[in-house]
Each structure stands twice: as C-alpha cells, then as structure tokens.
Design an enzyme around this catalytic site. Structure first.
Site, PDB file in Angstrom:
ATOM      1  CE1 TYR A 154      -2.151  -3.338   2.256  1.00  0.00           C
ATOM      2  CE2 TYR A 154      -3.993  -2.020   1.467  1.00  0.00           C
ATOM      3  CZ  TYR A 154      -3.498  -3.200   1.978  1.00  0.00           C
ATOM      4  OH  TYR A 154      -4.347  -4.245   2.217  1.00  0.00           O
ATOM      5  CG  HIS A 162      -8.769   0.550  -2.548  1.00  0.00           C
ATOM      6  ND1 HIS A 162      -9.430  -0.389  -1.807  1.00  0.00           N
ATOM      7  CD2 HIS A 162      -9.676   1.505  -2.831  1.00  0.00           C
ATOM      8  CE1 HIS A 162     -10.687  -0.012  -1.648  1.00  0.00           C
ATOM      9  NE2 HIS A 162     -10.873   1.126  -2.252  1.00  0.00           N
ATOM     10  CE  LYS A 200      -5.261  -6.060  -3.844  1.00  0.00           C
ATOM     11  NZ  LYS A 200      -5.961  -4.824  -3.518  1.00  0.00           N
TER      12      LYS A 200
END
Lengths: 247, 225
Positions: A154, A162, A200
């Site tokens: 992060y 996020h 991601k």
C-alpha cells in the site's frame, strides 16, 4: 494504475490523500522506532512469529505503521501483538528498535536470530530482502495470502488507500519454493487475472543473491533486487478513440 | 461468430470492475483499537491446576457451561490440553495455578506454547482459537473425549499410555472401521491434528459422534525436532 484513495465520495478521497501527504509513512515509522527504543521493548519468539506486549500508546503507533496484528485477550493493561518473521526482523535488524530474546537458550544476537528464522522458514532470506526493500521505500507491506501472492503493498495506511500491487518474490538458484511460481504462462495469466479482478497489478521482485550463501544477515547487503510489473496489454484499448470497430 | 473468450472482452479488466469483496478483505487487514475482533469475555471463572508432566490442566473448580465442549474426562476428572487452557485464560474464564498454588500468567502460557512442549505449537493454537471463537467444538485427533465413548461401542480398543503421564489413558477413537480408516488417513505424512465438530448445544462427550471435519496443519513443524 493511479493510487485509489478510500472515501465515500470524491471529497473524502481527496481528504484521505491530503492526510497521507501531511503524515508520510516515514514519519510514522520513525515515531514507532523511537517509542520502542525508549520503552526497550522485548519480544519473544515462537515457531512462526514473534510476540510482544505493548502499552497503550504504542498500540496506536503499531496500527498506524502497519506492523503486526493484535492478539485480543482479557488483559486490559497490556495488549499482545504478533509480528511475522519479516516484520520482527525488520524492526530488530534494520530499524534496531526491538530486542528479540527469550531464555538463555534462545537466539542471543542478530546472527542467531537469522539462523533460527531461516531454519523455520527456508524462504525467509529472499522474502526478507523483498520485504525490507519495499519497506525502506516507505511502502506498507502486508501478507498477500488472501490474494495468492507473497505480499501486498500500500502507498499508505490501508484505511486510506487501496493497495496497488500484489508482490511475488522470485529468486535464482536453490529456493525451490519460490522458484515454483510463474513457471508457465498459465501461472502468469492466473496471477494477473486474479489481481486484476481486485484492481491490483502484479509486481515481481527478483532477488539476486549474487553468489552469496545465506549464512549471515550481512549477506543481505550483497543481494540485489529487480522490480518488474506485469500487466496485460489489450490492443483494443490502446488505439485512438475514434477508430471504428470492424468486427 | 462472437468470440466470448476473455481475451476479447477487455472491458472486464478495467478498473471499473472492483468486487465489493476487495473492500471488505482489506478492512480485515488493518485494524484500529475500535475495530478489533470482539471476544466474548466470560464472567464466570473456573480454576485449574497445571500439571507439567502431563502437559495438561486438571480442573479443580468447574464453573459455567464451557466444560461441556472442552477438556477430556478421565477417572471422573476433567483435563484440558494446553490450547484449551490458554484459550480459556485469554477469555478470562480460567484461573490457572501451578502445583504450589501460585498463579500462572498468560505470558508463561504463551512461552509454553512457543516452546512446543505439551504437544502444541503456536499455529495450532491460533487455529484452535479461531475455530473455537466461531463456535466449533475442537478436540485433538485420536484422543477420546471420555472413556465412556469407547466402552459404549463394545469393540476392542487400544489403550495407549503416553510418555508424559501414567495417570491418564488416551483411548483411540476406533469404534467403527470406517472411522478408523478415516482417522488414519494420512496426507503426505501428515496425521490429522484436530477433530472439528459443528457447533452443537447438545454435544456429549460420552457420545460425540463423528467429527464433521478433520483438520491437518500443513506445516507440521513441531514434528521436526
């Protein structure tokens, strides 16, 4: 992918970002470091983690710096925290703010601690190198078990943002456990697909031991790390916008 | 012909598709003091004496309903394993003393688990604690809850005497042949660690029935010594 701040609307998200800029991770971690040094905190080892008892003011710092997980018990005056090997070794060896020793039979110094952790977890040296590499760049690094990767990172505290990357650590040579990943294309597709569905990217850290054996933590200085992101390139999305589809 | 392979429907990979799951998963990963898991602390305390040679706690004062699903019964007494004992201590439901009447602290128990004596290791304890806090009934595989459960089956049974103690006989749960085969099921040299039963208010140690799950810890480090 740009960082995705958390908040129920655009303004809340901007606030989250502003707060993070005001109080960068590096500052929070140095606060934690000095607090631990002052209180001379000591943790004890178990076979897969390190436990410590912390006072009330440190609970907040551990939370903000994102180290460890709390262990909730009925004791009100002290809270137990559980750190992974990587987190504990980072606090102890890199930041030098934590002592880890139990009885006289336990590890007495960094070398012995390194050997112990290595004996419990064969992949510890490479994983630790990757962990410290990212932490030193002020990324918040947590376990990636939920997403099928080694770590997720992060940009700041998980409550505010996020995570952007799922990290897999690869190594040359004898680390069979680590080398087994991303062997064939379907593995790459699997990892990028899974991470993509939770917004991601895949970050691969290749740890090069440069011929060193893992005998002591000093060899860490000679390891090198190569970072690579792997994302899917979709040709349809890269063309100019006003090209007519001819399917 | 429409090609519905994922390669063509590239919009699926865009930022827009973020499952709600993502948000809730990440909430679990961080914590603040207000959002820590709520344990049900107990008001009613029992008292036990820790017997080092056995690696178990012997219940002296039994209070509350917790003992219906915790501990094994031998010769009319209840003995709890280290994970059962520690779990109850964390909840404030158990007062643990040593043979000399001295209080044993949570810290000492954590060290005992870490030292891997008494047949448990930290990971197994975490698993035990997690399942118990969800209401499951968890016992060590191969250790009978009560000797009555073996006698009631009228089948020949092995009584093993453990090294740690000559006081307590550990019976094996081999009432039915399928159960026996199941119990000896090995996965890559691993033996089951725990028997797990679904939450059941009518659980009886004298007739527990078959467990709903067998639990294997995939890294059985404490066998490697």
């Amino acid at each position: 992918m740009a960082p995705r701040w958390k908040g129920k609307d655009a303004k809340a998200k901007k606030d989250a970002e502003a707060e993070a800029l005001k109080e960068p991770m590096s500052k929070i971690i140095s606060q934690l470091q000095s607090s631990l040094v002052q209180s001379d905190t000591c943790g004890f080892l178990s076979d897969n983690s390190v436990h410590l008892a912390v006072g009330a003011e440190q609970i907040d710092l551990f939370d903000k710096a994102c180290f460890g997980r709390p262990v909730r018990t009925v004791e009100k005056d002290k809270l137990w925290f559980q750190l992974s090997f990587e987190e504990a070794f980072y606090l102890s060896y890199s930041l030098k703010c934590l002592n880890i020793n139990e009885s006289d039979t336990g590890p007495q110094n960094d070398e012995e601690l390194w050997h112990y952790m290595k004996s419990q977890k064969e992949t510890f040296p490479c994983l630790y190198k990757a962990y410290s590499h990212l932490r030193m760049k002020n990324w918040v690094v947590r376990s990636g078990a939920q997403y099928g990767v080694d770590f997720i990172v992060y940009r700041h505290h998980p409550a505010r943002v996020h995570s952007e990357y799922g990290v897999l650590v690869l190594s040359d040579g004898d680390d069979n456990d680590l080398d087994g990943r991303l062997r064939v294309w379907s593995d790459v597709h699997c990892a990028t697909r899974l991470l993509g569905s939770v917004a991601k990217s895949l970050l691969v850290l290749h740890v090069n031991k440069n011929g060193n054996y893992n005998e002591s933590p000093l060899c860490l200085a000679n390891y090198s790390v190569e970072e690579r992101t792997i994302t899917r390139w979709s040709p349809e999305q890269c063309r100019e916008k006003d090209v007519v589809n001819t399917h | 012909m429409e090609d519905k392979t994922w390669g063509c429907s590239s919009s699926e990979d865009s930022d827009d598709e973020v499952y709600l799951q993502n948000a809730s998963d990440e909430e679990e990963l961080h914590f603040s003091s207000s959002s820590m898991p709520k344990l049900q602390f107990r008001n009613v305390k029992s008292k036990s004496c820790w017997i080092e040679e056995m690696g178990m706690g012997e219940v002296i004062e039994k209070n509350g309903k917790t003992w219906v699903t915790t501990g094994i019964v031998r010769s009319g007494k209840i003995y709890s394993s280290i994970e059962e004992t520690l779990y109850l201590m964390e909840l404030g439901a158990l007062h643990l003393l040593d043979k000399g009447g001295r209080n044993i602290s949570l810290t000492e128990m954590y060290e005992k688990v870490s030292n891997r004596k008494s047949g448990c290791c930290w990971e197994l304890f975490e698993v035990y604690r997690h399942l118990k806090s969800l209401g499951y009934i968890v016992g060590r595989h191969g250790v009978a809850w009560s000797l009555k459960s073996i006698k009631s089956s009228h089948k020949p049974v092995d009584l093993e005497v453990t090294e740690e103690s000559k006081l307590v006989h550990m019976g094996s749960k081999s009432e039915f042949s399928i159960n026996k085969l199941f119990g000896e099921l090995q996965i890559n040299d691993l033996r089951p660690d725990f028997d797990v039963y679904l939450p059941n208010s009518r659980f009886r140690k004298s007739f527990p029935g078959d467990p709903s799950f067998l639990l294997y810890l995939s890294r059985n480090l404490w066998n490697n010594e």
